[in-house]
Design a protein around this motif. Structure first.
Motif, PDB file in Angstrom:
ATOM      1  N   UNK A  94       0.855   5.656   4.723  1.00  0.00           N
ATOM      2  CA  UNK A  94       1.042   7.081   4.531  1.00  0.00           C
ATOM      3  C   UNK A  94       2.399   7.718   4.958  1.00  0.00           C
ATOM      4  N   UNK A  95       2.830   7.464   5.858  1.00  0.00           N
ATOM      5  CA  UNK A  95       4.283   7.478   6.423  1.00  0.00           C
ATOM      6  C   UNK A  95       5.250   7.057   5.023  1.00  0.00           C
ATOM      7  N   UNK A  96       4.959   6.172   4.625  1.00  0.00           N
ATOM      8  CA  UNK A  96       6.084   5.335   3.614  1.00  0.00           C
ATOM      9  C   UNK A  96       6.173   6.179   2.456  1.00  0.00           C
ATOM     10  N   UNK A 101       0.922  -1.260  -0.039  1.00  0.00           N
ATOM     11  CA  UNK A 101       0.032   0.026   0.142  1.00  0.00           C
ATOM     12  C   UNK A 101       0.752   1.235   0.021  1.00  0.00           C
ATOM     13  N   UNK A 102       2.086   1.213   0.697  1.00  0.00           N
ATOM     14  CA  UNK A 102       2.997   2.461   0.568  1.00  0.00           C
ATOM     15  C   UNK A 102       3.214   2.794  -0.575  1.00  0.00           C
ATOM     16  N   UNK A 103       3.783   2.020  -1.436  1.00  0.00           N
ATOM     17  CA  UNK A 103       4.326   2.013  -2.898  1.00  0.00           C
ATOM     18  C   UNK A 103       3.135   2.476  -3.745  1.00  0.00           C
ATOM     19  N   UNK A 104       1.868   2.099  -3.592  1.00  0.00           N
ATOM     20  CA  UNK A 104       0.904   2.636  -4.198  1.00  0.00           C
ATOM     21  C   UNK A 104       0.287   3.945  -3.931  1.00  0.00           C
ATOM     22  N   UNK A 105       0.369   4.206  -2.721  1.00  0.00           N
ATOM     23  CA  UNK A 105      -0.053   5.687  -2.195  1.00  0.00           C
ATOM     24  C   UNK A 105       1.073   6.500  -3.063  1.00  0.00           C
ATOM     25  N   UNK A 106       2.631   6.221  -2.987  1.00  0.00           N
ATOM     26  CA  UNK A 106       3.413   7.173  -3.654  1.00  0.00           C
ATOM     27  C   UNK A 106       3.406   6.951  -5.006  1.00  0.00           C
TER      28      UNK A 106
END
Length: 414
Positions: free
Chosen positions: A129-131, A55-60
């Motif tokens: 989100x923090x990622x 999820x972190x790479x997807x949000x980025x």
């Protein structure tokens, strides 16, 4: 041409899959250890961690997509499709989406691994989100090794472009004509034709590690003297009629004063690397330049080895600047490669004065000789006048003949 043994320690090898193997071993050890401690919650924890990491790479990727769609959709992608080009370029690829979907399904089936209800979803959203934040700030950016691996794997280095340009724009044009040019030169310079060996009939390409090229070889080593130029090669190229390509012949002397003539020149793209390292705006320092020179050598070697028209017409000589204290280092390196070429050549026919023992000298008199005898002396067969070739028969194979008994033997025994 293969890399000499003394250069194997300098030329970098392609990166392998050892990091993947180590990561797999670490993941197996970690999952096995958690399974021994808490076997009932291991699937939920694994699913939640995988979902965090995806999820972190997807949000980025969504943050990157906003920039690309607002400001670069027309200039960089030229109106190409959103799904086919823009989304994969931003990192919204199928592998990441599939991993996130499977992790979410596994977490739903395994249940909440944390003691408080809804605590895992809060942790998932906050970690993702923090990622994205730290990734955008460069804290979680790729390391230099990762960037180097990506550039080498996708052929994106400066060295790859310069090596291919040097091959397609120069070597592929002149190397197939080099032997004819050398033959014309030797015909017009009969006095020095005796010093041309097999290795001298190739183009010797010098590649110094420091990329600092001298325009006159005699300034680098006084045992090297300019002799003459080969006949010009004229090729129609890029709208220029009869563009001239030329090579210079040098006489290289050893420590005993014996000279050899050969065609030598530096790899001109190294001048570009050296000039780039002198410009601060190029972002190309001395350590990067050295690595690019080694990659240039390796790439050019691989390209030339796969070229049928350039094969056996060149020799790449990698010069280590750390061993350049010897004032005659350049001439010794050239002569060493010339001698190596001479040793690699072999003759298919036996020497004319080689003594041969006749295979039937000790055979009984009834044995049929394989070579005619004149005046009681065996004469050697003529040496091969051409290279051996493969001969194939179009006839069908015949069955072996059965043994036939000789009746004379039995009649004489009676």
């Amino acid at each position: 041409m293969h890399c000499p043994q003394d250069h194997e320690a300098l030329v970098p090898r392609p990166r392998g899959s050892l990091p993947k193997v180590c990561a797999g071993v670490l993941a197996a050890i970690a999952i096995g250890g958690v399974t021994c401690v808490s076997p009932e919650k291991v699937f939920g924890w694994v699913a939640m961690i995988i979902l965090m990491l995806t999820l972190g790479p997807l949000l980025h990727a969504i943050c990157l997509l906003a920039e690309e769609m607002l400001y670069h959709a027309n200039t960089r992608y030229r109106g190409r499709g959103l799904l086919s080009h823009v989304l994969p370029a931003c990192g919204l690829g199928g592998k990441t989406l599939l991993a996130a979907g499977l992790a979410g399904l596994l977490l739903h089936l395994a249940g909440n691994p944390l003691p408080h209800q809804g605590q895992s979803w809060k942790l998932l959203f906050l970690a993702s989100a923090l990622y994205a934040l730290f990734k955008s700030l460069g804290v979680l950016g790729p390391s230099e090794v990762e960037v180097s691996d990506i550039c080498e794997g996708r052929k994106m280095n400066v060295a790859h472009g310069l090596a291919w340009s040097f091959y397609l724009g120069y070597l592929q044009l002149v190397l197939p004509r080099l032997e004819e040019s050398i033959a014309a030169f030797r015909a017009s310079h009969q006095s020095g034709s005796s010093s041309w060996g097999r290795g001298s009939r190739k183009l010797l390409i010098l590649i110094p590690l420091n990329a600092n090229i001298s325009h006159k070889l005699e300034e680098e080593d006084n045992n090297i003297q300019f002799y003459d130029n080969l006949p010009n090669t004229e090729i129609n190229r890029a709208g220029v009629r009869g563009r001239v390509y030329k090579h210079s012949v040098y006489r290289v002397q050893d420590e005993h004063g014996k000279g050899r003539q050969c065609v030598v020149e530096y790899a001109t793209p190294l001048l570009t690397m050296y000039k780039m390292s002198q410009e601060s705006s190029a972002g190309f320092g001395e350590p990067e330049r050295r690595q690019q020179v080694l990659l240039f050598y390796k790439t050019l070697q691989d390209v030339l080895e796969g070229s049928l028209e350039c094969r056996n017409h060149y020799t790449l000589i990698l010069l280590n600047d750390e061993l350049g204290d010897d004032p005659h280092y350049l001439s010794k390196a050239i002569l060493r490669h010339l001698q190596q070429q001479e040793k690699e050549e072999f003759c298919l026919t036996p020497p004319p004065h080689q003594e041969m023992v006749h295979p039937f000298a000790s055979a009984p008199p009834s044995a049929p000789p394989s070579a005619p005898s004149m005046n009681g002396c065996w004469h050697h067969p003529e040496p091969m006048s051409r290279e051996p070739t493969l001969m194939f028969s179009l006839e069908k194979p015949q069955p072996l003949k059965e043994p036939v008994e000789s009746t004379d033997h039995y009649q004489g025994a009676k």
